[in-house]
Design a protein around this motif. Structure first.
Motif, PDB file in Angstrom:
ATOM      1  N   MET A   1      50.800  42.543  47.533  1.00 17.43           N
ATOM      2  CA  MET A   1      49.467  43.132  47.441  1.00 17.43           C
ATOM      3  C   MET A   1      49.216  43.680  46.039  1.00 17.43           C
ATOM      4  O   MET A   1      48.156  43.488  45.475  1.00 17.43           O
ATOM      5  CB  MET A   1      49.326  44.280  48.458  1.00 17.43           C
ATOM      6  N   VAL A   2      50.233  44.361  45.497  1.00 16.25           N
ATOM      7  CA  VAL A   2      50.098  44.956  44.164  1.00 16.25           C
ATOM      8  C   VAL A   2      49.761  43.874  43.140  1.00 16.25           C
ATOM      9  O   VAL A   2      48.872  44.030  42.308  1.00 16.25           O
ATOM     10  CB  VAL A   2      51.433  45.599  43.722  1.00 16.25           C
ATOM     11  N   LYS A   3      50.478  42.767  43.234  1.00 14.82           N
ATOM     12  CA  LYS A   3      50.322  41.695  42.272  1.00 14.82           C
ATOM     13  C   LYS A   3      48.907  41.117  42.328  1.00 14.82           C
ATOM     14  O   LYS A   3      48.296  40.851  41.293  1.00 14.82           O
ATOM     15  CB  LYS A   3      51.353  40.609  42.596  1.00 14.82           C
ATOM     16  N   GLU A   4      48.382  40.937  43.544  1.00 13.66           N
ATOM     17  CA  GLU A   4      47.047  40.353  43.686  1.00 13.66           C
ATOM     18  C   GLU A   4      45.977  41.296  43.168  1.00 13.66           C
ATOM     19  O   GLU A   4      44.970  40.861  42.629  1.00 13.66           O
ATOM     20  CB  GLU A   4      46.777  39.976  45.148  1.00 13.66           C
ATOM     21  N   ILE A   5      46.178  42.603  43.352  1.00  9.65           N
ATOM     22  CA  ILE A   5      45.202  43.574  42.855  1.00  9.65           C
ATOM     23  C   ILE A   5      45.193  43.542  41.327  1.00  9.65           C
ATOM     24  O   ILE A   5      44.142  43.524  40.696  1.00  9.65           O
ATOM     25  CB  ILE A   5      45.505  44.982  43.423  1.00  9.65           C
ATOM     26  N   GLU A   6      46.376  43.474  40.751  1.00 11.99           N
ATOM     27  CA  GLU A   6      46.460  43.417  39.279  1.00 11.99           C
ATOM     28  C   GLU A   6      45.864  42.096  38.770  1.00 11.99           C
ATOM     29  O   GLU A   6      45.156  42.061  37.771  1.00 11.99           O
ATOM     30  CB  GLU A   6      47.922  43.558  38.823  1.00 11.99           C
ATOM     31  N   ARG A   7      46.148  41.022  39.505  1.00 12.58           N
ATOM     32  CA  ARG A   7      45.620  39.705  39.100  1.00 12.58           C
ATOM     33  C   ARG A   7      44.094  39.715  39.086  1.00 12.58           C
ATOM     34  O   ARG A   7      43.469  39.049  38.259  1.00 12.58           O
ATOM     35  CB  ARG A   7      46.122  38.629  40.074  1.00 12.58           C
ATOM     36  N   ALA A   8      43.508  40.492  40.026  1.00 15.99           N
ATOM     37  CA  ALA A   8      42.046  40.555  40.101  1.00 15.99           C
ATOM     38  C   ALA A   8      41.457  41.358  38.946  1.00 15.99           C
ATOM     39  O   ALA A   8      40.247  41.396  38.771  1.00 15.99           O
ATOM     40  CB  ALA A   8      41.628  41.163  41.441  1.00 15.99           C
ATOM     41  N   GLY A   9      42.314  42.046  38.178  1.00 12.97           N
ATOM     42  CA  GLY A   9      41.808  42.774  37.015  1.00 12.97           C
ATOM     43  C   GLY A   9      41.777  44.279  37.180  1.00 12.97           C
ATOM     44  O   GLY A   9      41.158  44.983  36.388  1.00 12.97           O
ATOM     45  N   LEU A  10      42.427  44.786  38.237  1.00  8.72           N
ATOM     46  CA  LEU A  10      42.464  46.240  38.444  1.00  8.72           C
ATOM     47  C   LEU A  10      43.855  46.780  38.130  1.00  8.72           C
ATOM     48  O   LEU A  10      44.822  46.392  38.789  1.00  8.72           O
ATOM     49  CB  LEU A  10      42.170  46.537  39.928  1.00  8.72           C
TER      50      LEU A  10
END
Lengths: 78, 351
Positions: A1-10
């Motif tokens: 989940m962390v990785k996807e949130i960062e990938r989205a730009g947050l």
């Protein structure tokens, strides 16, 4: 989940008890927590003391978010 | 080999029949003979092998006190000197998988004892410790025990018959270990490479001799410059939900996530919130949900102007045996909503 949130730009900080799992899932900013059933607390401490522990972890998380990093970094308690 | 080989079996508090999450903090203890699933292994192995000791350790204890747990387990293994260590199977239980992997690391790396274990490939214990054990692929939940035992027994049997010299993963039925082993081929490398290329050109199936590692990493984003102007959101995999769990988020293998308004709350209490997570002892989180989702401290920091604003919604799911594909999809949706609401930074807490 962390990785996807960062990938989205947050920018995101992961507060996690089992740091090796956090590293495996690809979190970049990692703050080690207290224990699995109470990552941001300690039921053995008085309420006030417990809140101080929690505040220290949250403050460390905010510091992590404000720190420039170029690889996975664990922000230990100073 | 005429004698039965000696096996030490590692299991957690649940399979060790000590208790559920309320006993997840017990330190390692050693029992004579097989316990729980060990009995089925022992029966199936018959005259070939025997579980002489069982080490039982709480999943939380192992992960929170890894060095102490490893030291104790190493002591037992050094005394018993088994021919093989059996661990789990751990299915998709993250802490249990990490513990089985940790035990494999001590046994294999430090004591040179081979290890056979079983888990679901998405278990973080596999990626972290795949070099140290022969991991048989299992389903993601303990409902797959019925198949996991014979699959693991087959591998143990082959291990005994071949005197520890197991063949390739696909021949023997274990997950790749990311180790390179020298072997003689009947054709030289150039010939094999050209054969492979021709197959590829002809769109035929071919098997690479060196799969590329799958590094799915995201580069760290730039830091936040002015926290006092930043809108921060809380997200958790620790299962914090309004009391009564209105969206019925499952206690394991969650099929959804929840979005909950906290604009009215300065503090989460046992009157209004609880945890839906089934993978840790819920007593402490139910007593004070701020221990998992720190709304009280975030409100203080908002009042003091340390952060610009605490986002009025938080997002939660249960990270317990939840598939990576699902977790990924939830996080993508959550991130989109957060960006839409002008959130600039996220604190994600995990249990």
């Amino acid at each position: 989940m962390v990785k996807e949130i960062e990938r989205a730009g947050l920018p995101v900080v992961h507060v996690a008890t089992v740091v090796p799992i956090s590293k495996t899932v690809g979190a970049n900013r990692i703050v080690p927590a207290v224990a699995i059933p109470y990552p941001l607390g300690d039921p053995d401490k008085a309420k006030e003391k417990e809140k101080k522990i929690r505040r220290e972890i949250v403050e460390r998380s905010l510091k992590a978010l404000q720190t420039e990093i170029d690889e996975q970094t664990v922000f230990e308690k100073e | 080999m005429n004698n039965k080989i000696k096996i030490v079996h590692y299991i957690n508090q649940f399979f060790g029949q000590i208790g559920g999450e309320e006993k997840a903090n017990i330190p390692p203890r050693t029992e004579d003979g097989p316990v729980g699933p060990g009995n089925a292994f022992n029966n199936a192995l018959g005259e070939k092998a025997e579980i002489v000791k069982t080490i039982i350790c709480g999943d939380s204890y192992f992960n929170e006190n890894t060095e102490d747990a490893k030291k104790e387990i190493k002591k037992v293994l050094s005394e018993v000197k088994p021919d093989l260590v059996l661990a789990g199977p751990a299915f998709n239980a993250g802490r249990y998988g990490m513990a089985c992997g940790g035990v494999a690391e001590i046994a294999n790396e430090e004591l040179d004892i081979p290890v056979i274990s079983g888990l679901y490939p998405e278990n973080p214990g596999y990626d972290m410790y795949k070099n140290y054990a022969y991991f048989v692929e299992t389903t993601n939940s303990a409902a797959g025990m019925r198949n996991a035992i014979p699959d693991m027994v087959n591998l143990i049997t082959s291990f005994i018959e071949k005197d520890g010299d197991l063949g390739r993963p696909e021949e023997e039925g274990y997950l790749p270990r990311n180790l390179r082993v020298n072997e003689f081929a009947d054709k030289r490398g150039a010939k094999r490479a050209v054969d492979m290329l021709l197959k590829k050109i002809n769109e035929e199936d071919f098997e690479t001799e060196y799969p590329m590692p799958d590094f799915d990493r995201v580069d760290p984003l730039d830091p936040i410059e002015n926290m006092a102007d930043t809108k921060v959101a809380l997200v958790t995999s620790g299962g914090i939900v309004p009391k009564g769990n209105p969206d019925h988020i499952e206690s394991s293998s969650a099929s959804k996530y929840g979005e909950y308004d906290i604009s009215e709350y300065v503090n989460l209490t046992s009157d209004c919130h609880e945890t839906a997570h089934g993978g840790y002892d819920p007593v402490y989180a139910n007593e004070d949900p701020d221990r998992v989702l720190p709304v009280d401290v975030m409100r203080d920091l908002e009042d003091e102007g340390v952060i610009g604003k605490l986002h009025n919604k938080f997002y939660a799911t249960v990270g317990n045996g939840t598939s990576v594909a699902n977790a990924k999809a939830y996080a993508q949706e959550i991130a989109e909503k957060l960006l839409g609401d002008g959130v600039q930074a996220v604190i994600l807490t995990s249990t």
